[in-house]
Motif scaffolding. Structure first.
Motif, PDB file in Angstrom:
ATOM      1  N   PRO A  37       0.789  -1.236   0.000  1.00 59.46           N
ATOM      2  CA  PRO A  37       0.000   0.000   0.000  1.00 59.46           C
ATOM      3  C   PRO A  37       0.821   1.286   0.000  1.00 59.46           C
ATOM      4  O   PRO A  37       0.248   2.362  -0.105  1.00 59.46           O
ATOM      5  N   CYS A  38       2.154   1.202   0.134  1.00 58.85           N
ATOM      6  CA  CYS A  38       2.960   2.425   0.226  1.00 58.85           C
ATOM      7  C   CYS A  38       3.491   2.824  -1.154  1.00 58.85           C
ATOM      8  O   CYS A  38       4.320   2.112  -1.732  1.00 58.85           O
ATOM      9  N   VAL A  40       5.599   5.023  -1.973  1.00 56.49           N
ATOM     10  CA  VAL A  40       7.025   5.339  -2.005  1.00 56.49           C
ATOM     11  C   VAL A  40       7.858   4.050  -2.010  1.00 56.49           C
ATOM     12  O   VAL A  40       8.791   3.905  -2.805  1.00 56.49           O
ATOM     13  N   LEU A  41       7.496   3.091  -1.156  1.00 53.26           N
ATOM     14  CA  LEU A  41       8.242   1.817  -1.162  1.00 53.26           C
ATOM     15  C   LEU A  41       8.024   1.088  -2.488  1.00 53.26           C
ATOM     16  O   LEU A  41       8.954   0.469  -3.023  1.00 53.26           O
ATOM     17  N   GLN A  66      16.349   3.853   1.988  1.00 55.65           N
ATOM     18  CA  GLN A  66      15.857   5.195   2.303  1.00 55.65           C
ATOM     19  C   GLN A  66      17.024   6.155   2.533  1.00 55.65           C
ATOM     20  O   GLN A  66      17.012   7.285   2.039  1.00 55.65           O
ATOM     21  N   LEU A  79      10.800   4.032  10.570  1.00 57.71           N
ATOM     22  CA  LEU A  79       9.833   3.480   9.617  1.00 57.71           C
ATOM     23  C   LEU A  79      10.089   1.997   9.361  1.00 57.71           C
ATOM     24  O   LEU A  79       9.159   1.199   9.258  1.00 57.71           O
ATOM     25  N   ALA A  80      11.364   1.633   9.258  1.00 61.79           N
ATOM     26  CA  ALA A  80      11.681   0.243   8.886  1.00 61.79           C
ATOM     27  C   ALA A  80      11.575  -0.724  10.056  1.00 61.79           C
ATOM     28  O   ALA A  80      11.182  -1.879   9.874  1.00 61.79           O
ATOM     29  N   GLU A 111      -1.007  -0.250   8.025  1.00 63.33           N
ATOM     30  CA  GLU A 111      -2.110   0.078   7.108  1.00 63.33           C
ATOM     31  C   GLU A 111      -3.336   0.498   7.911  1.00 63.33           C
ATOM     32  O   GLU A 111      -3.602  -0.068   8.969  1.00 63.33           O
ATOM     33  N   HIS A 112      -4.060   1.487   7.371  1.00 62.05           N
ATOM     34  CA  HIS A 112      -5.184   2.054   8.139  1.00 62.05           C
ATOM     35  C   HIS A 112      -6.319   2.438   7.204  1.00 62.05           C
ATOM     36  O   HIS A 112      -6.138   2.527   5.979  1.00 62.05           O
ATOM     37  N   SER A 115      -7.384   6.151   3.860  1.00 60.64           N
ATOM     38  CA  SER A 115      -6.152   6.443   3.116  1.00 60.64           C
ATOM     39  C   SER A 115      -6.432   7.471   2.021  1.00 60.64           C
ATOM     40  O   SER A 115      -7.575   7.686   1.633  1.00 60.64           O
ATOM     41  N   LEU A 116      -5.360   8.048   1.525  1.00 62.59           N
ATOM     42  CA  LEU A 116      -5.516   9.036   0.458  1.00 62.59           C
ATOM     43  C   LEU A 116      -5.931   8.379  -0.845  1.00 62.59           C
ATOM     44  O   LEU A 116      -6.782   8.892  -1.564  1.00 62.59           O
ATOM     45  N   SER A 117      -5.331   7.227  -1.163  1.00 59.99           N
ATOM     46  CA  SER A 117      -5.511   6.656  -2.508  1.00 59.99           C
ATOM     47  C   SER A 117      -5.807   5.158  -2.501  1.00 59.99           C
ATOM     48  O   SER A 117      -5.697   4.523  -3.541  1.00 59.99           O
ATOM     49  N   GLU A 185       2.386  10.035   7.280  1.00 57.16           N
ATOM     50  CA  GLU A 185       2.576   9.866   5.828  1.00 57.16           C
ATOM     51  C   GLU A 185       2.395  11.196   5.104  1.00 57.16           C
ATOM     52  O   GLU A 185       3.164  11.538   4.199  1.00 57.16           O
ATOM     53  N   LEU A 188       5.281  13.466   5.847  1.00 53.52           N
ATOM     54  CA  LEU A 188       6.489  12.944   5.191  1.00 53.52           C
ATOM     55  C   LEU A 188       6.560  13.341   3.723  1.00 53.52           C
ATOM     56  O   LEU A 188       7.613  13.760   3.236  1.00 53.52           O
ATOM     57  N   ILE A 189       5.421  13.225   3.015  1.00 55.41           N
ATOM     58  CA  ILE A 189       5.523  13.599   1.586  1.00 55.41           C
ATOM     59  C   ILE A 189       5.747  15.098   1.421  1.00 55.41           C
ATOM     60  O   ILE A 189       6.459  15.505   0.509  1.00 55.41           O
ATOM     61  N   TYR A 192       9.496  15.554   2.127  1.00 64.59           N
ATOM     62  CA  TYR A 192      10.431  14.826   1.257  1.00 64.59           C
ATOM     63  C   TYR A 192      10.292  15.211  -0.217  1.00 64.59           C
ATOM     64  O   TYR A 192      11.281  15.333  -0.923  1.00 64.59           O
TER      65      TYR A 192
END
Ligand code: HEM
Length: 249
Positions: A37-38, A40-41, A66, A79-80, A111-112, A115-117, A185, A188-189, A192
């Motif tokens: 679901p991420c 970025v990853l 990262q 995060l990891a 995961e929650h 979410s945005l997308s 999240e 972070l965006i 970053y």
């Protein structure tokens, strides 16, 4: 004449470009590659910064990937190790602790809902695949005068997602841990991917990241010169929360 400041700026720009050029080539995920679901990853895996198959990747590799892209060590390790250690399935492969990108799909792990997308996990519904309709709604919150996503945009879409999920998902959960993760999240965006524009993100960067799962080098993004860590991310979260407070008045 070049001033000291302009020489430093040129050196930094050249080293950032060199860093971007050293990233392995991007390929979309193949049919047997696993993604989670991420965004970025998933993008890191599509660039070969993480194992392209997305399976059983060493936790230490999540950190080094990262850090190689200027996420600061404090944030990269949190995060990891922080989430995965307690919230998602991990594996012991020889002496290494590993995690697949699919392990991150575990609902209410990291995961929650809201979410945005990605859709909520309701009765086994796919909670990790990119959803274009949701993404378009997210991007519609861009600041009309800059066309960028900023703290106010993220506050707006966060509040909307929470409202939508509460209304439509009978199992909706957004406890303090998941609220913190969701805001993390978002912060972070901004930190970053927004560092070139005063912590606001051009939507073209987000299109690359979310739609293609590709780091937005072609669109002009470079990794932040000063690695983004917990302090900078926390500051961005605070800006988003302050904007939420104004919207909910
Ligand atoms: C080891 C490092 C990381 C882990 C374990 C991780 C894990 C996750 C997980 C499980 C989700 C799904 C949350 C949801 O239900 O929406 C997620 C979403 C997200 N992650 Fe990551 N992530 C990591 C690194 C990053 C980094 C470095 C960034 C940004 C620079 C980032 C940005 C995001 C964003 C923006 C979302 C929200 C997607 C959406 O709501 O549609 N993540 N991450």
């Amino acid at each position: 004449m070049f001033t000291y400041k302009s020489v430093v700026a040129i050196v930094i720009a050249v080293s950032n470009l060199a860093q971007a050029a050293s990233v392995p080539q991007w390929h979309p995920a193949g049919p047997s590659d696993i993604r989670g679901p991420c965004p970025v990853l998933n993008s890191f895996a599509n660039h070969g910064l993480l194992d392209r198959d997305g399976m059983r990747i060493k936790l230490t590799k999540f950190v080094s990937a990262q850090v190689s892209m200027n996420v600061a060590v404090d944030l990269a390790s949190t995060l990891a190790f922080g989430g995965p250690a307690v919230r998602v399935p991990t594996h012991l492969d020889g002496l290494a602790i590993t995690m697949g990108l699919d392990d991150l799909r575990k609902h209410n792990g990291i995961e929650h809902d809201a979410s945005l997308s990605r859709k909520d996990y309701v009765d086994g519904q796919d909670n990790y695949t990119f959803n274009r309709t949701m993404y378009n709604e997210f991007i519609s919150f861009a600041n009309p005068s800059t066309g960028h996503i900023d703290a106010k945009s993220l506050a707006g879409i966060r509040l909307l997602r929470q409202k939508q999920s509460k209304a439509n998902n009978p199992y909706y959960t957004f406890d303090p841990i998941h609220a913190t993760i969701a805001h993390g999240e978002a912060g972070l965006i901004l930190a970053y991917f927004g560092h070139q524009f005063g912590d606001t993100i051009p939507t073209a960067y987000l299109d690359a990241l979310f739609i293609e799962e590709r780091l937005p080098f072609n669109e002009g993004w470079v990794p932040p010169t000063i690695p983004v860590g917990l302090a900078k991310t926390t500051q961005q979260i605070a800006f988003i929360v302050a904007e939420e407070a104004k919207l909910s008045l």
